[in-house]
Write an enzyme that holds these catalytic residues in place. Structure first.
Site, short mmCIF file in Angstrom:
data_model
loop_
_atom_site.label_atom_id
_atom_site.label_comp_id
_atom_site.label_asym_id
_atom_site.label_seq_id
_atom_site.Cartn_x
_atom_site.Cartn_y
_atom_site.Cartn_z
CG ASP A 1 -9.15 5.37 2.13
OD1 ASP A 1 -8.70 5.86 3.17
OD2 ASP A 1 -8.43 4.82 1.26
CD GLU B 1 -5.12 3.79 -2.48
OE1 GLU B 1 -6.01 4.55 -2.03
OE2 GLU B 1 -3.98 4.19 -2.77
CE LYS C 1 -1.66 7.09 -3.38
NZ LYS C 1 -2.17 6.16 -2.35
CG ASP D 1 -1.69 1.25 1.43
OD1 ASP D 1 -1.65 2.12 0.55
OD2 ASP D 1 -2.38 1.37 2.48
#
Ligand code: AMP
Length: 618
Positions: A211, A187, A87, A23
């Site tokens: 999330d 994800e 990211k 992850d």
């Protein structure tokens, strides 16, 4: 059964290499594997340290990087050389992040706003791919240290809304880190897998994955049918998360103790101290009713009730996103069968309750929300390793893929919603004599004319040997690999000339754009059909004119003067019709021209056949 191999060099037995699940998060990253004995997914950690590796890189004066917890210490003391949230920069241009440029405390280069961003540390420039590769390298080394075996293969997760460019960038980061990324998985898909969802054949479920991490929030609505995960919609806020909750607590304490913003700005120790206490309070309140600490003689206190009041607006925002995601998926809350919670911030009871109230059912929160995505990636890795043979994870293409053909028409090779990996091929030919180049333009979209779709790539197949129009056989094939990356190949079958490209679009599509393209294709369906018919008629007319012209030039001696005049006038009439918007008129003029030329075409054919029989070259 695990595969056993023999190391030829040493003669020793060795286990087949393990594929790890990674992850690669905005705030934290981690590695998980399926435990070889227990067959249970586990997050890797060293002794009793955390499995989470902060996605932070610090560069020292010599430019040497440190990654993870050690780098985190420099966030406040050396912000210019400490890179977090790399990211967020993946596959982005400065223009894309301009609005949030203030978020980054390090230097993001802004001189070329259109091309991909770089980060400047001292005199060195790093691409987000390089930065992510440093994090992946650290994860790889950690895993190798813990597992005591080399690790070179991984499944890596990305947000569902990541476009082609961002997925490709992630894959490149893996390559740079010495990792072969076997599969990129969404994800929310990974999180669902960790809850065992989608692992049974014939299972049909609609899932909401909520999330809320440290800095980002997203909600994805997925549909699982027979092992295929389809992302119905995504929504969220890429600048909303646990950090904002901490900030709200800091603000509350400042108000309570009369600390001004000015004071906080000028006193790094104070601001850092308060922020750390705020995070501590937040976490404590997830399991207790009240928090209190004596900090440098000041009492910092917070009750759960006050805390919940502070974050109510943040919770409301996330629920609004859930509602938007549902309406984009054209679903109501009751259509959701399962809700999966991901991200450390979903440990806050008020958040769980709000999500559960909104969907009208309890949420799934039994798996550690920080680890759930990596655990799912490990499950996928295990499937790829062949340890779970009955199950194949599939994704689908959101939009049709095709190439441009004569007249700007879209010729679809892979239709939308095709399961991937997939491939398709079709033969094309040239339309000019001696044509040595063929331009292949690749498009994505549902409209009949390529100008209304999105161009992904273009290349030329060069070096086709001189042949009359229509003779070369150019096979164009599309291959979408398991990560959704498209490889287009064109090959002239007679000569073997070939060319291949991997389609790396600089900018992919957001879900809204995909949706808009689909909607446009429906709204314009009738109009598109008419245009397609007109374009096809025009192409046919042009081809017939070219063939007739060639024929007359070659066979003039076989024709009478009347025939030549009649042909010329029929050609003229067709030419005129081609300039008008009436496909029926074009067809009738084509027919008329055919009528005129048919008798002498047949005659010429006889002559040609006769000559051929006499052994002459024609
Ligand atoms: P992630 O990005 O998923 O690793 O989430 C990290 C975020 O979760 C940070 O903002 C943490 O402060 C937050 N977090 C971790 N544990 C808890 C907890 N027990 N209660 C509330 N927030 C938490």
């Amino acid at each position: 059964m695990a595969k056993i191999a023999i190391n030829i060099a040493t003669g020793s037995l060795q286990q087949a290499e393990m594929i790890v699940g990674i992850d690669l998060g905005t705030t934290n990253s981690l590695v998980a594997i399926i435990h070889p004995e227990s067959k249970i997914p586990v997050a890797l950690k060293e002794h009793d340290s955390s499995s989470l590796v902060p996605s932070i890189i610090h560069f020292d004066a010599l430019g040497n990087p440190t990654v993870g917890e050690a780098a985190r210490l420099f966030l406040e003391t050396d912000p210019k050389n400490t890179i977090f949230s790399a990211k967020r920069l993946m596959g982005k241009s400065y223009k894309d992040i301009q609005e949030n440029a203030g978020f980054f405390t390090y230097k993001v280069i802004d001189d070329d706003t259109e091309s991909l961003v770089k980060v400047q540390v001292g005199n060195t420039f790093y691409s987000p791919v390089e930065l992510s590769s440093l994090i992946l390298k650290e994860l790889k080394q950690r895993a190798e240290h813990i597992l005591k075996t080399p690790v070179s293969k991984a499944v890596v997760t990305v947000p569902a809304y990541f476009n082609d460019a961002q997925r490709q960038a992630t894959r490149d980061a893996g390559k740079l880190a010495g990792l072969d990324i076997l599969r990129i998985v969404n994800e929310p898909t990974a999180a669902s897998l960790a809850y065992g969802l989608g692992l049974h054949k014939d299972e049909e479920k609609t899932i909401a994955v909520y999330d809320l991490g440290g800095g980002t929030f997203d909600i994805s609505i997925l549909k699982i049918t027979n092992g295929i995960f389809e992302v119905l919609s995504t929504n969220g806020n890429t600048y909303l998360g646990g950090d904002d909750i901490d900030r709200m607590i800091v603000q509350y304490w400042m108000q309570q103790s009369g600390i001004s913003l000015e004071e906080l700005k000028n006193n790094q120790e104070l601001s850092q101290g308060l922020r750390l206490r705020a995070e501590e309070a937040k976490k404590y309140l997830s399991t207790h009713d009240a928090f209190e600490v004596n900090w440098n003689g000041d009492i910092l206190a917070l009750t759960r009730e006050v805390f919940e009041g502070l974050i109510q607006s943040l919770i409301d925002q996330t629920i609004q996103c859930c509602s938007n995601a549902l309406s984009d998926a054209k679903l109501t809350p009751s259509a959701i069968d399962t809700i999966v919670m991901v991200g450390g911030s979903t440990r806050v009871p008020a958040i769980k309750k709000a999500v559960s109230d909104f969907f009208g059912r309890p949420v799934n929160d039994s798996v550690n929300p920080d680890e759930v995505v990596a655990l799912g990636a490990a499950i996928q890795a295990d499937i790829l390793a062949g340890n779970n043979k009955d199950f194949l994870l599939l994704d689908i293409t959101p939009l049709s893929l095709g190439i441009e053909t004569m007249g700007g028409l879209m010729d679809v090779l892979i239709p939308r919603n095709a399961k991937i990996p997939t491939k398709a091929g079709r033969q094309y030919t040239t339309h000019k004599d001696g044509q040595s180049d063929m331009r292949i333009s690749v498009y994505q979209g549902e409209r009949d004319l390529v100008k209304d779709n999105r161009k992904l790539a273009e290349f030329s197949l060069k070096g086709i040997p001189g042949m009359p129009a229509g003779l070369p056989k150019v096979e164009v094939s599309f291959l979408i690999n398991a990560d959704g990356i498209l490889v287009v190949r064109a090959k002239e079958l007679r000569s073997g000339v070939e060319q291949e490209i991997e389609v790396k679009s600089q900018y992919g599509l957001t879900d809204e754009e995909v949706e808009k393209m689909l909607l446009d294709s429906i709204t314009h369906a009738k109009e598109d059909m008419q245009i397609r018919a007109l374009v096809e008629a025009r192409t046919e007319g042009e081809e017939i004119l070219a063939v007739t012209e060639k024929f007359i030039a070659k066979n003039a001696s076989l024709l009478t003067a009347e025939e030549i005049t009649a042909t010329a006038s029929a050609m003229q009439a067709l030419q005129l019709a081609l300039t008008m918007e009436d496909k029926n008129l074009i067809h009738s003029k084509i027919e008329e021209l055919n009528e005129v030329t048919r008798p002498f075409a047949e005659r010429a054919m006889d002559v040609a056949v006769g000559e051929a029989l006499r052994g002459r070259v024609i």
